[in-house]
Design a protein around this motif. Sequence first.
Motif, PDB file in Angstrom:
ATOM      1  N   PHE A  12       0.605  -1.229  -0.020  1.00  0.00           N
ATOM      2  CA  PHE A  12      -0.072   0.188   0.035  1.00  0.00           C
ATOM      3  C   PHE A  12       0.840   1.332   0.143  1.00  0.00           C
ATOM      4  O   PHE A  12       1.929   1.278   0.648  1.00  0.00           O
ATOM      5  CB  PHE A  12      -1.014   0.011   1.392  1.00  0.00           C
ATOM      6  N   VAL A  13       0.521   2.133  -0.918  1.00  0.00           N
ATOM      7  CA  VAL A  13       1.340   3.502  -0.789  1.00  0.00           C
ATOM      8  C   VAL A  13       0.307   4.748  -0.819  1.00  0.00           C
ATOM      9  O   VAL A  13      -0.759   4.876  -1.361  1.00  0.00           O
ATOM     10  CB  VAL A  13       1.791   3.463  -2.134  1.00  0.00           C
ATOM     11  N   GLY A  14       0.729   5.411   0.298  1.00  0.00           N
ATOM     12  CA  GLY A  14      -0.063   6.664   0.505  1.00  0.00           C
ATOM     13  C   GLY A  14       0.614   8.012  -0.091  1.00  0.00           C
ATOM     14  O   GLY A  14       1.884   8.180   0.467  1.00  0.00           O
ATOM     15  N   GLU A  15       0.022   8.856  -0.532  1.00  0.00           N
ATOM     16  CA  GLU A  15       0.598  10.067  -0.965  1.00  0.00           C
ATOM     17  C   GLU A  15       0.500  11.191   0.299  1.00  0.00           C
ATOM     18  O   GLU A  15      -0.619  11.019   1.072  1.00  0.00           O
ATOM     19  CB  GLU A  15       0.096  10.621  -2.204  1.00  0.00           C
ATOM     20  N   ASN A  16       1.479  12.003   0.206  1.00  0.00           N
ATOM     21  CA  ASN A  16       1.454  13.039   1.419  1.00  0.00           C
ATOM     22  C   ASN A  16       0.689  14.482   1.243  1.00  0.00           C
ATOM     23  O   ASN A  16       0.509  15.215   2.062  1.00  0.00           O
ATOM     24  CB  ASN A  16       2.999  13.441   1.779  1.00  0.00           C
ATOM     25  N   ALA A  29      -5.708  -1.834   4.220  1.00  0.00           N
ATOM     26  CA  ALA A  29      -4.643  -2.589   4.477  1.00  0.00           C
ATOM     27  C   ALA A  29      -5.237  -3.258   5.787  1.00  0.00           C
ATOM     28  O   ALA A  29      -4.868  -4.575   5.943  1.00  0.00           O
ATOM     29  CB  ALA A  29      -3.451  -1.764   4.968  1.00  0.00           C
ATOM     30  N   ALA A  30      -6.224  -2.697   6.646  1.00  0.00           N
ATOM     31  CA  ALA A  30      -6.284  -3.386   7.810  1.00  0.00           C
ATOM     32  C   ALA A  30      -7.360  -4.425   7.582  1.00  0.00           C
ATOM     33  O   ALA A  30      -7.671  -5.336   8.430  1.00  0.00           O
ATOM     34  CB  ALA A  30      -6.942  -2.372   8.827  1.00  0.00           C
ATOM     35  N   PHE A  41       3.401  -1.218   4.000  1.00  0.00           N
ATOM     36  CA  PHE A  41       2.977   0.206   3.708  1.00  0.00           C
ATOM     37  C   PHE A  41       4.003   1.153   3.359  1.00  0.00           C
ATOM     38  O   PHE A  41       5.174   1.114   4.183  1.00  0.00           O
ATOM     39  CB  PHE A  41       1.817   0.407   4.940  1.00  0.00           C
ATOM     40  N   ALA A  42       3.818   1.948   2.624  1.00  0.00           N
ATOM     41  CA  ALA A  42       4.997   3.191   2.279  1.00  0.00           C
ATOM     42  C   ALA A  42       4.551   4.472   2.238  1.00  0.00           C
ATOM     43  O   ALA A  42       3.099   4.725   1.602  1.00  0.00           O
ATOM     44  CB  ALA A  42       5.652   2.777   0.954  1.00  0.00           C
ATOM     45  N   CYS A  43       4.978   5.409   2.839  1.00  0.00           N
ATOM     46  CA  CYS A  43       4.357   6.933   2.834  1.00  0.00           C
ATOM     47  C   CYS A  43       5.682   7.504   3.154  1.00  0.00           C
ATOM     48  O   CYS A  43       6.716   6.824   3.648  1.00  0.00           O
ATOM     49  CB  CYS A  43       3.441   7.010   3.675  1.00  0.00           C
ATOM     50  N   GLY A 106      -2.336   2.246  -4.268  1.00  0.00           N
ATOM     51  CA  GLY A 106      -1.935   3.555  -4.019  1.00  0.00           C
ATOM     52  C   GLY A 106      -2.976   4.577  -3.860  1.00  0.00           C
ATOM     53  O   GLY A 106      -4.299   4.346  -4.697  1.00  0.00           O
ATOM     54  N   ASP A 107      -2.861   5.616  -3.546  1.00  0.00           N
ATOM     55  CA  ASP A 107      -4.006   6.685  -3.157  1.00  0.00           C
ATOM     56  C   ASP A 107      -3.362   8.083  -3.631  1.00  0.00           C
ATOM     57  O   ASP A 107      -2.451   8.519  -2.857  1.00  0.00           O
ATOM     58  CB  ASP A 107      -4.461   6.839  -1.825  1.00  0.00           C
TER      59      ASP A 107
END
Length: 398
Positions: A12-16, A29-30, A41-43, A106-107
């Motif tokens: 999973f990838v979240g943008e800031n 993810a949960a 998870f990556a951010c 990704g988001d």
Amino acid sequence: MVQTIVKKKILFVGENATLAHIARPLVLAAMLDRRSFDVSFACDPSRHTLLSDFSGSTFPLPSRGAAHFTEALAQGKPLFDETVLSAYVDDDLKLLESVKPDAVIGDFRLSLSISARLAGVPYMAIANCYWSPYWPLSRYPLPSLPLTRVLPLPIAEAVFRSLRPLIFALHCRPMNQTRRKYGLPSLGSNLRRVYTDADHVLYADLPELFPDVIFPAHHEYIGPLIWSPPLSLPDWWETLRADRPIVYVTMGSSGHAALLPEILRSLASLDVTVIAATAGGDTPKDLPENVYVASYLPGLEAAKRARLVICNGGSATSQQGLAAGVPVIGIASNMDQFFAMEAMSRAGAGITLRSDRFRAQDLVKAVRSLLAENSYSNAAMQLSRHFAEHSAAENFSA
């Protein structure tokens, strides 16, 4: 003989850009069964404090800060230039090579449209329906821009309508330049296509807010993704007066935070109790007697205690209001917020105000309307019933 279960690796990838772009993939993810999936998870490192309860591997992935995102939107500039997107792609590729996931989700990490394809990894994007190229639009909303702050709105609307194709083409240009650099074809000048280009698109919305849309097979609703940070409640939480309506106020991480003091002063004259979250910003000085403030509040719990929610209009907080069956006043700035509030207003569950035309008397009038007229609460309550019908956990697992 014991059979070994080979777990699928899901990254999973979240943008800031905003808190929501980290929160939504965290919610998904949960939902995955750790007996079947190896979840990571990556951010951006600045957001890793939000991963304290995450049960999986975490990775730092540099991202532009939220302040840059807010400033670019206010100026009507592209959110990322070719240099930034290229750096994103390179960082993505290093991460994908290290993790070797079976799929990446990704988001608003737009670079995954390039990097995941180059790495041969299936890519799923989380988005809102109003950014889908398949959602029919009669018109684009007019966001808060430099021209809306100096021109009468009808003139600004006409100028924006005439210039929008050119503006959107300029916003798409950095992505297309970056794609060309890595040998991928252009996505054209449709900004909504750029924002949702993926192997599979998951819309974090209630279908009832967007009727009559027809998606291709790789676009589908997953349902709202409601998230609240694990927080201790403030000392005043249990001492609030129960004999008058509670109003929950937050401008979130992407709203016009400078308006918060004026919003709170506007509500001082009303017979309400105000609970407000500054989203990490400074606590306003000289708070009215009916106002209680915390840096952060568990949004869904705050909405459940309230009779109405006042926010920036974005989908994250407005959906918390709907989940609680509470109408929303959205003081919108950027196009995403206007899109989200257009759907809520059309459903009769909210009122949209412009941040660049904010007047205290308009907010007071809207608050009185939502508290006095049952139609808004009834519409919000009706929509809240649909949340149980659209389980993101079931849809995503499927």
